[in-house]
Design a protein around this motif. Sequence first.
Motif, PDB file in Angstrom:
ATOM      1  N   ASN A  94     110.606  12.846  16.558  1.00 21.28           N
ATOM      2  CA  ASN A  94     110.849  13.594  17.798  1.00 21.28           C
ATOM      3  C   ASN A  94     112.069  14.498  17.663  1.00 21.28           C
ATOM      4  O   ASN A  94     112.046  15.657  18.093  1.00 21.28           O
ATOM      5  CB  ASN A  94     111.049  12.635  18.972  1.00 21.28           C
ATOM      6  N   SER A  95     113.133  13.971  17.063  1.00 25.62           N
ATOM      7  CA  SER A  95     114.352  14.761  16.893  1.00 25.62           C
ATOM      8  C   SER A  95     114.119  15.930  15.952  1.00 25.62           C
ATOM      9  O   SER A  95     114.640  17.027  16.169  1.00 25.62           O
ATOM     10  CB  SER A  95     115.488  13.874  16.374  1.00 25.62           C
ATOM     11  N   LEU A  96     113.337  15.696  14.922  1.00 23.11           N
ATOM     12  CA  LEU A  96     112.985  16.771  13.997  1.00 23.11           C
ATOM     13  C   LEU A  96     112.218  17.864  14.741  1.00 23.11           C
ATOM     14  O   LEU A  96     112.478  19.055  14.549  1.00 23.11           O
ATOM     15  CB  LEU A  96     112.168  16.224  12.826  1.00 23.11           C
ATOM     16  N   LEU A 100     113.682  21.599  15.034  1.00 23.52           N
ATOM     17  CA  LEU A 100     112.928  22.735  14.492  1.00 23.52           C
ATOM     18  C   LEU A 100     112.560  23.739  15.584  1.00 23.52           C
ATOM     19  O   LEU A 100     112.716  24.950  15.400  1.00 23.52           O
ATOM     20  CB  LEU A 100     111.670  22.250  13.765  1.00 23.52           C
ATOM     21  N   VAL A 101     112.063  23.225  16.708  1.00 24.05           N
ATOM     22  CA  VAL A 101     111.610  24.121  17.778  1.00 24.05           C
ATOM     23  C   VAL A 101     112.785  24.821  18.464  1.00 24.05           C
ATOM     24  O   VAL A 101     112.765  26.034  18.664  1.00 24.05           O
ATOM     25  CB  VAL A 101     110.742  23.344  18.796  1.00 24.05           C
ATOM     26  N   TYR A 111     108.229  23.167  24.086  1.00 21.06           N
ATOM     27  CA  TYR A 111     107.293  23.195  22.956  1.00 21.06           C
ATOM     28  C   TYR A 111     107.475  21.961  22.076  1.00 21.06           C
ATOM     29  O   TYR A 111     106.509  21.427  21.520  1.00 21.06           O
ATOM     30  CB  TYR A 111     107.469  24.477  22.138  1.00 21.06           C
ATOM     31  N   ALA A 112     108.698  21.491  21.943  1.00 16.53           N
ATOM     32  CA  ALA A 112     108.946  20.266  21.185  1.00 16.53           C
ATOM     33  C   ALA A 112     108.317  19.070  21.891  1.00 16.53           C
ATOM     34  O   ALA A 112     107.779  18.169  21.241  1.00 16.53           O
ATOM     35  CB  ALA A 112     110.438  20.046  20.996  1.00 16.53           C
ATOM     36  N   LEU A 113     108.367  19.081  23.212  1.00 17.07           N
ATOM     37  CA  LEU A 113     107.756  17.988  23.967  1.00 17.07           C
ATOM     38  C   LEU A 113     106.260  17.879  23.680  1.00 17.07           C
ATOM     39  O   LEU A 113     105.713  16.776  23.622  1.00 17.07           O
ATOM     40  CB  LEU A 113     107.988  18.172  25.469  1.00 17.07           C
TER      41      LEU A 113
END
Length: 134
Positions: A94-96, A100-101, A111-113
């Motif tokens: 999740n942190s990655l 990245l996003v 978008y990461a979510l």
Amino acid sequence: MQHNFITLIQQGGKFGIVGLLATATHVGLMVALVEWFGWRPLIANFGAFAVAFVVSFLGHYRWTFAEQSAEGPDSWRGPLARFLVMALTGLLLNSLAVFLVVDVLGLSYVYALAIMVSVVPAILFVIGKFWAFA
């Protein structure tokens, strides 16, 4: 063979329900920390993770994988330790995604979510089923 398949489907459904509750906890708290309290998304992710961890472990230990868990007063210790490794793997993924996003691509954390609620749970089910609660 059919019983194993049915059990797998039932566990998958339970995993999904517990996962949705933990994910809703994680996402809701992360959004609140970012939007209401001004936390940076990556830091908010860690805080939200800690609360969602408790929701997730209790749900999976007591419900999703209860049939394959050993009994006894200390029976939760092994699964808790393995689940912590599993959850930390999820936190890392999740942190990655957030890094990245948000930090690399410069996009909204929303978008990461999307990655956090679709790709990561599938990976974690396999780890939970065949290792953490085995």
